[in-house]
Write an enzyme that holds these catalytic residues in place. Structure first.
Site, PDB file in Angstrom:
ATOM      1  CB  CYS A 187      -1.130  -5.146  -4.144  1.00 30.91           C
ATOM      2  SG  CYS A 187       0.369  -5.850  -4.826  1.00 30.91           S
ATOM      3  CB  SER A 188       1.358  -1.064  -3.021  1.00 31.19           C
ATOM      4  OG  SER A 188       2.091   0.139  -3.060  1.00 31.19           O
TER       5      SER A 188
ATOM      6  N   GLY B  63       2.528  -4.553  -6.912  1.00 30.26           N
ATOM      7  CA  GLY B  63       2.066  -5.488  -7.928  1.00 30.26           C
ATOM      8  C   GLY B  63       2.784  -6.811  -7.928  1.00 30.26           C
ATOM      9  CB  ILE B  64       5.583  -8.305  -6.804  1.00 32.55           C
ATOM     10  CG1 ILE B  64       6.063  -7.417  -5.660  1.00 32.55           C
ATOM     11  CG2 ILE B  64       5.994  -7.738  -8.138  1.00 32.55           C
ATOM     12  CD1 ILE B  64       7.571  -7.219  -5.626  1.00 32.55           C
TER      13      ILE B  64
ATOM     14  NE  ARG C  32      -1.065  -6.204   1.083  1.00 32.86           N
ATOM     15  CZ  ARG C  32      -1.600  -5.218   1.786  1.00 32.86           C
ATOM     16  NH1 ARG C  32      -2.762  -4.701   1.410  1.00 32.86           N
ATOM     17  NH2 ARG C  32      -0.997  -4.749   2.857  1.00 32.86           N
TER      18      ARG C  32
END
Length: 565
Positions: free
Chosen positions: A496-497, A499-500, A502
């Site tokens: 995602c942005s 990485g944890i 979504r």
């Protein structure tokens, strides 16, 4: 002496404040009973930190250091130093001196003690004369009259002084230096609940992913068994504060150097408890229990805040220039499971670094997924190196390019591009209602591979989705694509942005769907703990945790309808 006492008192106050701040954070880690649900204001996977910092006013410049030779003024300087007792004593002394002076100048100085009785009698007689004109007519303005006037004036003045002192507010405590203050920031969020149905939802389920705040660090010690107990190496271990009034324990599951022979690792009771929780927490849910729990936001909220976040202390990575390769400075890969890129220069640790972790799948299967941050301009080449190195057949992207600010760089080409000898060509783009599928070919030398890039676009900006079916549909599509790769599919990259957040929701949903099909039960709590062991902060917010429960509740209903009656 007074200055030393004041300084000692200020140090005691500072120590009390420090202990109180630590106690507040410790007490806010767990919420055993919650009077009302919560909606956490969050930004996707920690991406709102820059906006919040931009809105906050800049801190005042530090004051120049004061001259150490110059002592601060004593406490109470510049304020009233007279108390009620001292005022009364002053009043008595002034009246006594006034009486003595009047008696002396009136000729009673030598025999004033002998005429004390006569003086008192004269005063009483004077008070009985109710006609003030009689005093003037009879000429009685002698010593008793003057004495009475002076006594009255003195009484009025002293009474006014005492009244003023009593109304004077107490002296405020001396402010402590900024470095001596420890504040426990508590932000209590609110919560809005709505059911997750396939039909249209009336109320949105708000979810702003939390801003990654700089960790507050406890200290644990690494000590050699045969070393002198007085020589200790203090090592910072992080506590990451969640957005809201809850502080989640940050524990490093694999501290570099802890497993070296000859060294012991002394864990704090809190860290040992958090490690044990991540390894042992479990709550198996049958179908009915799953549906009931999905509709109980209080229970889900309390359970979520019990789970340690397991973020990594930034001090664990002593690599020069590492800041250029991280989108968020506090979201780092856990060392024991991070992806290491092959590098032509083994002496350059930066060239082998990428912010990504291997994630276990259903049943603890190793390296089923790779969770990573959204690529930034300086890491696009590293990202494609990882794709080629890991033989990745599928990429799942769950973020927009911009949501208030940049969340991910557009790392794929419009048609064709090359990075480090790998030629990337977009063959076809398929548009659906909830995602876009790009069919990409990768070529290096004579070797050519296929790659499917799923860009999920139905996740709304700054909140969780208000419908579960789109995510379920994406999970099923990715599972079918992975099955086409064979029984030994290479890791699926999900980002995602940060990485944890979504990313954690997608991977947890995929694992739990497999468990529900295979076992008929689901353990979302255990799955979340397993994800956080591999990468800290997975399923980042309470709303995301509730969303996963609603998705699984819907999936169980779909399975029950599909099963033969």
């Amino acid at each position: 002496m007074n200055y030393e006492g004041a300084r000692s008192e200020r140090e005691n106050h500072a120590a009390d404040d420090s202990e109180g701040g630590a106690l507040d954070m410790c007490c806010s880690e767990r919420l055993p009973g919650l009077p009302q649900p919560i909606v956490m204001e969050a930004l996707d996977e920690a991406e709102g930190l820059q906006d919040s910092q931009r809105e906050m006013p800049p801190p005042p410049p530090p004051s120049p250091p004061s001259d150490p030779a110059q002592k601060p003024p004593p406490r109470g300087a510049g304020s009233h130093s007279l108390t009620v007792r001292s005022s009364l004593c002053l009043f008595a002394a002034s009246q006594f001196l006034l009486a003595c002076g009047v008696l002396w100048f009136s000729g009673y100085g030598h025999i004033w003690s002998q005429n004390a009785t006569n003086l008192v009698s004269s005063l009483l007689t004077l008070l009985k004369q109710l006609e003030p004109t009689a005093w003037l007519d009879s000429g009685t303005w002698g010593v008793p009259s003057l004495l009475l006037v002076f006594l009255s004036v003195g009484l009025v003045l002293v009474t006014t002084l005492v009244w003023h002192l009593l109304r004077t507010p107490p002296e405020p405590p001396t402010p402590l230096p900024p470095e001596d203050r420890r504040q426990s920031v508590s932000r209590q969020p609110s919560f809005t609940y709505s059911e997750w149905m396939e039909e249209k939802i009336e109320d949105d389920f708000l979810d702003l992913d939390p801003v990654p705040e700089t960790p507050v660090f406890d200290c644990v010690m690494d000590i050699k068994p045969e070393a002198d107990p007085t020589s200790l190496t203090v090592k910072s271990m992080g506590l990451q504060e969640r957005r809201g009034s809850n502080v989640s324990l940050t524990l490093d599951m694999c501290t570099p150097g802890c497993n070296e022979e000859g060294f012991g690792y002394l864990m704090s009771p809190r860290e040992e408890s958090a490690r044990e929780y991540l390894l042992s927490a479990s709550r198996v849910l049958q179908a009915e229990e799953l549906h009931e729990k999905a509709l109980d936001p209080f229970l889900l909220q309390a359970e979520f805040f019990e789970i340690p976040m397991n973020f990594v202390d930034p001090k664990e990575y002593d690599i020069p220039g590492l800041v250029r390769k991280n989108r968020y400075k506090t979201i780092l890969p856990n060392p024991h499971s991070r992806v290491c890129l092959t590098s032509p220069d083994p002496d350059d640790p930066l060239s082998s670094y990428i912010n990504a972790n291997y994630i276990r799948g259903y049943g603890g299967e190793e390296k089923v997924y790779i969770a990573t941050q959204g690529p930034i301009v300086s890491t696009v080449a590293d990202f494609w190196r990882m794709v080629w190195q890991e033989h990745t057949p599928i990429i799942v992207m769950i973020t927009n390019i911009e949501e208030m600010n940049e969340k991910c760089t557009e790392y794929w080409p419009e048609e064709q591009v090359a990075y480090d000898g790998v030629e990337i060509t977009v063959q076809k783009v398929i548009h659906t209602e909830d995602y876009r599928l790009r069919l990409i070919s990768l070529k290096s030398g004579t070797e050519e591979r296929g790659l499917k890039h799923y860009w999920f676009t139905s996740w709304p900006d700054q909140k969780t989705p208000d419908r579960a079916p789109p995510l379920l549909h994406l999970v099923r599509e990715v599972e079918e694509a992975a099955q086409q790769e064979g029984p030994h599919c290479a890791p699926i990259i999900v980002h995602c942005s940060a990485g944890i957040g979504r990313t954690g929701c997608f991977i947890a949903t995929s694992i739990c769907c497999q468990q529900l099909r295979q076992e008929g039960v689901v353990d979302i709590l255990k799955t979340t703990c397993q994800l956080r062991q591999d990468r800290g902060g997975m399923i980042q917010t309470c709303e995301q945790y509730q969303f996963v429960h609603h998705v699984m509740s819907l999936y169980e209903k779909q399975l029950s309808h599909q099963s033969p009656e």
